[in-house]
Write an enzyme that holds these catalytic residues in place. Structure first.
Site, PDB file in Angstrom:
ATOM      1  N   ASN A   9       1.241  -1.225   0.118  1.00 18.49           N
ATOM      2  CA  ASN A   9       0.008  -0.127   0.087  1.00 18.49           C
ATOM      3  C   ASN A   9       0.921   1.343   0.110  1.00 18.49           C
ATOM      4  O   ASN A   9       1.470   1.511   0.529  1.00 18.49           O
ATOM      5  CB  ASN A   9      -0.704  -0.499   1.156  1.00 18.49           C
ATOM      6  CG  ASN A   9      -2.104   1.671   1.179  1.00 18.49           C
ATOM      7  OD1 ASN A   9      -1.773   2.299   0.678  1.00 18.49           O
ATOM      8  ND2 ASN A   9      -2.144   1.190   2.740  1.00 18.49           N
ATOM      9  N   TRP A  10       1.336   2.234  -1.238  1.00 18.19           N
ATOM     10  CA  TRP A  10       1.487   2.404  -1.151  1.00 18.19           C
ATOM     11  C   TRP A  10       1.532   4.343  -0.484  1.00 18.19           C
ATOM     12  O   TRP A  10       2.259   5.214  -0.628  1.00 18.19           O
ATOM     13  CB  TRP A  10       1.929   3.145  -3.250  1.00 18.19           C
ATOM     14  CG  TRP A  10       3.126   2.148  -3.168  1.00 18.19           C
ATOM     15  CD1 TRP A  10       3.868   1.757  -2.539  1.00 18.19           C
ATOM     16  CD2 TRP A  10       3.781   2.160  -4.718  1.00 18.19           C
ATOM     17  NE1 TRP A  10       4.171   0.407  -3.675  1.00 18.19           N
ATOM     18  CE2 TRP A  10       4.529   1.064  -4.555  1.00 18.19           C
ATOM     19  CE3 TRP A  10       3.847   2.929  -5.796  1.00 18.19           C
ATOM     20  CZ2 TRP A  10       5.517   1.194  -5.946  1.00 18.19           C
ATOM     21  CZ3 TRP A  10       4.095   2.752  -6.858  1.00 18.19           C
ATOM     22  CH2 TRP A  10       5.308   1.763  -6.827  1.00 18.19           C
ATOM     23  N   LYS A  11       0.483   4.678  -0.596  1.00 15.72           N
ATOM     24  CA  LYS A  11      -0.663   5.588   0.296  1.00 15.72           C
ATOM     25  C   LYS A  11      -0.097   6.467  -0.572  1.00 15.72           C
ATOM     26  O   LYS A  11      -0.169   6.408  -1.887  1.00 15.72           O
ATOM     27  CB  LYS A  11       0.035   5.904   1.567  1.00 15.72           C
ATOM     28  CG  LYS A  11       0.354   4.691   2.263  1.00 15.72           C
ATOM     29  CD  LYS A  11      -0.089   4.750   4.133  1.00 15.72           C
ATOM     30  CE  LYS A  11      -0.269   3.284   4.449  1.00 15.72           C
ATOM     31  NZ  LYS A  11      -0.195   3.813   6.362  1.00 15.72           N
ATOM     32  N   HIS A  94      -9.358   1.720   4.960  1.00 15.26           N
ATOM     33  CA  HIS A  94      -8.706   1.736   5.628  1.00 15.26           C
ATOM     34  C   HIS A  94      -8.287   3.135   6.818  1.00 15.26           C
ATOM     35  O   HIS A  94      -9.332   3.442   6.898  1.00 15.26           O
ATOM     36  CB  HIS A  94      -7.540   2.434   4.666  1.00 15.26           C
ATOM     37  CG  HIS A  94      -6.170   1.835   5.511  1.00 15.26           C
ATOM     38  ND1 HIS A  94      -5.532   3.074   6.335  1.00 15.26           N
ATOM     39  CD2 HIS A  94      -5.243   1.154   4.780  1.00 15.26           C
ATOM     40  CE1 HIS A  94      -4.249   2.554   6.503  1.00 15.26           C
ATOM     41  NE2 HIS A  94      -3.744   1.586   6.310  1.00 15.26           N
ATOM     42  N   GLU A  96      -6.751   5.156   8.431  1.00 13.72           N
ATOM     43  CA  GLU A  96      -6.458   7.102   7.414  1.00 13.72           C
ATOM     44  C   GLU A  96      -7.173   6.998   6.828  1.00 13.72           C
ATOM     45  O   GLU A  96      -8.443   7.812   6.701  1.00 13.72           O
ATOM     46  CB  GLU A  96      -5.026   6.249   6.796  1.00 13.72           C
ATOM     47  CG  GLU A  96      -4.053   5.952   7.671  1.00 13.72           C
ATOM     48  CD  GLU A  96      -2.989   5.669   6.477  1.00 13.72           C
ATOM     49  OE1 GLU A  96      -3.269   5.861   5.168  1.00 13.72           O
ATOM     50  OE2 GLU A  96      -2.164   5.202   7.233  1.00 13.72           O
ATOM     51  N   GLU A 166      -5.437  -4.379  10.551  1.00 10.56           N
ATOM     52  CA  GLU A 166      -4.476  -3.418  10.804  1.00 10.56           C
ATOM     53  C   GLU A 166      -4.823  -2.725  12.391  1.00 10.56           C
ATOM     54  O   GLU A 166      -5.502  -2.104  12.413  1.00 10.56           O
ATOM     55  CB  GLU A 166      -4.436  -2.780   9.440  1.00 10.56           C
ATOM     56  CG  GLU A 166      -4.341  -3.564   7.530  1.00 10.56           C
ATOM     57  CD  GLU A 166      -3.354  -2.638   7.247  1.00 10.56           C
ATOM     58  OE1 GLU A 166      -2.553  -2.322   6.989  1.00 10.56           O
ATOM     59  OE2 GLU A 166      -3.838  -1.079   7.122  1.00 10.56           O
ATOM     60  N   GLY A 172       2.728   2.515  10.545  1.00 12.01           N
ATOM     61  CA  GLY A 172       3.146   3.558  10.405  1.00 12.01           C
ATOM     62  C   GLY A 172       4.004   4.006  11.752  1.00 12.01           C
ATOM     63  O   GLY A 172       4.769   4.751  12.035  1.00 12.01           O
ATOM     64  N   SER A 211       3.177  -1.828  10.254  1.00 11.12           N
ATOM     65  CA  SER A 211       5.026  -2.024  10.671  1.00 11.12           C
ATOM     66  C   SER A 211       5.387  -3.189   9.953  1.00 11.12           C
ATOM     67  O   SER A 211       6.839  -3.755  10.700  1.00 11.12           O
ATOM     68  CB  SER A 211       5.325  -1.911  11.259  1.00 11.12           C
ATOM     69  OG  SER A 211       4.886  -0.018  11.983  1.00 11.12           O
ATOM     70  N   GLY A 232       2.757  -1.408   4.287  1.00  7.20           N
ATOM     71  CA  GLY A 232       2.564   0.259   3.703  1.00  7.20           C
ATOM     72  C   GLY A 232       4.252   0.521   3.625  1.00  7.20           C
ATOM     73  O   GLY A 232       4.971   0.726   2.040  1.00  7.20           O
ATOM     74  N   GLY A 233       4.753   1.296   4.675  1.00  6.22           N
ATOM     75  CA  GLY A 233       6.218   2.050   4.969  1.00  6.22           C
ATOM     76  C   GLY A 233       7.300   0.983   3.905  1.00  6.22           C
ATOM     77  O   GLY A 233       7.833   1.332   3.089  1.00  6.22           O
TER      78      GLY A 233
HETATM   79  P1  PGA Z   1       3.254   0.575   7.436  1.00  7.57           P
HETATM   80  O1  PGA Z   1       1.158   0.633   6.922  1.00  7.57           O
HETATM   81  O2  PGA Z   1       3.640  -1.122   7.386  1.00  7.57           O
HETATM   82  O3  PGA Z   1       3.446   1.912   6.766  1.00  7.57           O
HETATM   83  O4  PGA Z   1       2.861   0.374   9.285  1.00  7.57           O
HETATM   84  C1  PGA Z   1       0.686  -0.826   6.724  1.00  7.57           C
HETATM   85  C2  PGA Z   1      -0.966  -0.325   6.281  1.00  7.57           C
HETATM   86  O5  PGA Z   1      -1.253   1.218   6.254  1.00  7.57           O
HETATM   87  O6  PGA Z   1      -1.544  -0.171   5.441  1.00  7.57           O
END
Ligand code: PGA
Length: 252
Positions: A9-11, A94, A96, A166, A172, A211, A232-233
């Site tokens: 997930n590149w956001k 998600h 966010e 999640e 993050g 993470s 994500g990251g």
């Molecule tokens: P993260 O993000 O791996 O940077 O914690 C995961 C996500 O939000 O899908």
């Protein structure tokens, strides 16, 4: 056997030129891919990536979708637009989007039904906040999200959904849930799905996200009820993503 999924997930990261550079470098690596690999970039990167991924097993996912096919919805992107680009997965729910953009379970449920009826695979995110976990409410919270988001889903459709657990406090933050905690919640979700839809619990794929890093992927993937990761990251770095998709399969 459920096929595993490692989804990036590149956001809101990577311009189209950066995305092209990433994929060129990634495809040039000697990948030891274990299951499905999905990249979910920002909308503007989908077109250039779709050109690079013709005839490639790496799949494309979107990070959002609207419930209507077309019309006066400024700033939104529809199912037909995504399908035209060869997108196969869509992340919905998600945290966010729930927190920053105030998306409700009700709206997420409408998106889920829209995706299922359009043969796109929803990656439905669920997860509790730190306060909810500290209050011992994580199972209640995840169950209530699950019930609300699966409203009106038929039994024969449910195994087409991918669920991503999640926990918000792990996203993050560098503070991942332990692989045991991830397993416990993924197992709980699978049991709840089975209660709602007898016979479907063992079919649905459940991922962990929060993470996830190369250092933690093998332990996570060894868990019985964890079918993959939403990352994500670490999905933004070519070398890290390579290590994630090449996790070690434990046959014990
Ligand atoms: P993260 O993000 O791996 O940077 O914690 C995961 C996500 O939000 O899908």
């Amino acid at each position: 056997m459920r096929q595993s999924i490692i989804a990036g997930n590149w956001k809101m990261n990577m311009t189209p030129s950066e995305a092209e550079k990433f994929i060129d470098e990634f495809l040039a690596l000697d990948l030891d891919r274990k299951g499905e690999v999905v990249i979910c970039p920002p909308f503007v990167d989908l077109y250039p990536l779709s050109k690079k991924l013709v005839d490639n097993p790496i799949k494309l996912g979107a990070q959002n979708v609207h419930t209507e096919d077309a019309g006066a919805f400024t700033g939104e992107v529809s199912v037909p637009m995504l399908k035209d680009l060869g997108v196969q997965y869509v992340i919905i729910g998600h945290s966010e989007r729930r927190e920053i953009f105030k998306e409700s379970n009700d709206f997420i449920n409408k998106k889920l039904l829209k995706l299922l009826s359009s043969n796109l695979v929803p990656i439905l995110c669920l997860g509790e906040s730190l306060e909810e976990r500290q209050a011992g409410r994580e199972f209640d919270l995840v169950k209530s999200q699950l019930l609300a988001c699966l409203k009106d889903v038929d039994s024969d459709q449910v195994s087409n959904i991918v669920i991503a657990y999640e926990p918000i406090w792990a996203i993050g933050t560098g503070k991942s849930a332990s692989s045991d905690d991830a397993e416990t919640m993924c197992k709980f979700i699978r049991t709840e799905v089975e209660k709602l839809y007898p016979g479907q619990g063992q079919k649905i794929r459940i991922l962990y996200g929060g993470s996830v890093k190369p250092a933690t992927i093998n332990e996570l993937m060894a868990k019985e009820n964890v079918d993959g990761a939403l990352v994500g990251g670490a999905s933004l770095k070519v070398e890290d993503f390579k290590e994630l998709v090449s996790y070690e399969v434990n046959h014990d």
